[in-house]
Design a protein around this motif. Structure first.
Motif, mmCIF file in Angstrom:
data_model
loop_
_atom_site.group_PDB
_atom_site.id
_atom_site.type_symbol
_atom_site.label_atom_id
_atom_site.label_comp_id
_atom_site.label_asym_id
_atom_site.label_seq_id
_atom_site.Cartn_x
_atom_site.Cartn_y
_atom_site.Cartn_z
ATOM 1 N N VAL A 60 0.866 -1.176 0.000
ATOM 2 C CA VAL A 60 0.000 0.000 0.000
ATOM 3 C C VAL A 60 0.906 1.229 0.000
ATOM 4 O O VAL A 60 1.796 1.354 0.840
ATOM 5 C CB VAL A 60 -0.928 0.045 1.234
ATOM 6 C CG1 VAL A 60 -1.762 1.317 1.242
ATOM 7 C CG2 VAL A 60 -1.824 -1.192 1.282
ATOM 8 N N VAL A 61 0.664 2.110 -0.960
ATOM 9 C CA VAL A 61 1.443 3.343 -1.064
ATOM 10 C C VAL A 61 0.498 4.526 -0.871
ATOM 11 O O VAL A 61 -0.532 4.615 -1.542
ATOM 12 C CB VAL A 61 2.131 3.464 -2.450
ATOM 13 C CG1 VAL A 61 2.971 4.735 -2.524
ATOM 14 C CG2 VAL A 61 2.964 2.243 -2.756
ATOM 15 N N MET A 62 0.841 5.407 0.045
ATOM 16 C CA MET A 62 0.119 6.677 0.193
ATOM 17 C C MET A 62 0.883 7.700 -0.634
ATOM 18 O O MET A 62 2.031 8.015 -0.332
ATOM 19 C CB MET A 62 0.079 7.134 1.657
ATOM 20 C CG MET A 62 -0.812 6.329 2.568
ATOM 21 S SD MET A 62 -2.582 6.401 2.192
ATOM 22 C CE MET A 62 -2.922 8.138 2.061
ATOM 23 N N VAL A 63 0.257 8.166 -1.700
ATOM 24 C CA VAL A 63 0.890 9.141 -2.590
ATOM 25 C C VAL A 63 0.348 10.513 -2.214
ATOM 26 O O VAL A 63 -0.814 10.826 -2.462
ATOM 27 C CB VAL A 63 0.597 8.824 -4.069
ATOM 28 C CG1 VAL A 63 1.283 9.836 -4.975
ATOM 29 C CG2 VAL A 63 1.046 7.416 -4.415
ATOM 30 N N LEU A 64 1.203 11.302 -1.595
ATOM 31 C CA LEU A 64 0.773 12.585 -1.030
ATOM 32 C C LEU A 64 1.157 13.730 -1.950
ATOM 33 O O LEU A 64 2.201 13.702 -2.609
ATOM 34 C CB LEU A 64 1.365 12.733 0.365
ATOM 35 C CG LEU A 64 0.946 11.544 1.257
ATOM 36 C CD1 LEU A 64 1.862 11.385 2.432
ATOM 37 C CD2 LEU A 64 -0.504 11.673 1.660
#
Length: 183
Positions: free
Chosen positions: A161-165
């Motif tokens: 899971v990648v949180m792309v901010l």
């Protein structure tokens, strides 16, 4: 980056979600599913007009021309995106759902992850849902998002899971919350 006992990976980064090479990316959509501004508009532009066509079909067939309810999720193909799928979820507008805003935001992440698993997805990229034009406070959104994702990953052997901010400031907020949860 954080790896848990199941081998799942949770990663934070700044960047453009439309460039992610994960199996799926999540669209912080509006209920119409017809595109809009921010992340929603960027995903629709990058995916191409076929995405809008499929979203219209979902509105007609699955939603009976109603809007997708807040916290729910649907999946489409990724078309011209590097990701195979786009999972569309509608986040809460800050101060609109007074008593259950965190619950609705958590549902966005939970329902997206469950839908991803049903499709056999093992890598997914999320934006910070509802923190743009919907004005959800980033610190509260980070706590809600990361708590939901971490709890999900504790229960399932999912993958990545990648949180792309969007900004360095958002990244710093999410990083501080993640460090808090690791202690």
């Amino acid at each position: 980056m954080k790896t848990d006992k199941n081998g799942n990976i949770l990663e934070l980064m700044t960047g453009d979600i439309t460039k992610q090479r994960t199996d799926a990316i999540v669209n912080a959509a509006n209920g119409s599913l017809l595109g809009g501004g921010g992340v929603d508009g960027a995903i629709h532009r990058a995916a191409g007009k076929e995405l809008l066509t499929e979203c219209k079909q979902i509105r007609e067939e699955q939603l009976k021309d109603e809007k997708l309810p807040t916290g729910e999720a649907v999946i489409t193909s990724g078309y011209n995106l590097p990701a195979k799928y786009v999972i569309h979820t509608v986040g809460p507008v800050w101060k609109e759902h007074h008593d259950n805003q965190e619950y609705l935001l958590a549902n966005c992440y939970q329902n997206s992850l469950e839908l991803a698993m049903q499709q056999g997805v093992s890598s997914i990229a999320f934006p910070s849902i509802s923190t743009g034009v919907y004005r959800f406070p980033v610190s509260l959104a980070a706590k809600t998002a990361l708590k939901t994702i971490i709890e999900f990953l504790k229960s399932y052997n999912f993958g990545s899971v990648v949180m792309v901010l969007f900004s360095e400031q958002d990244y710093a907020t999410y990083e501080a919350v993640l460090k808090e949860k690791a202690e």
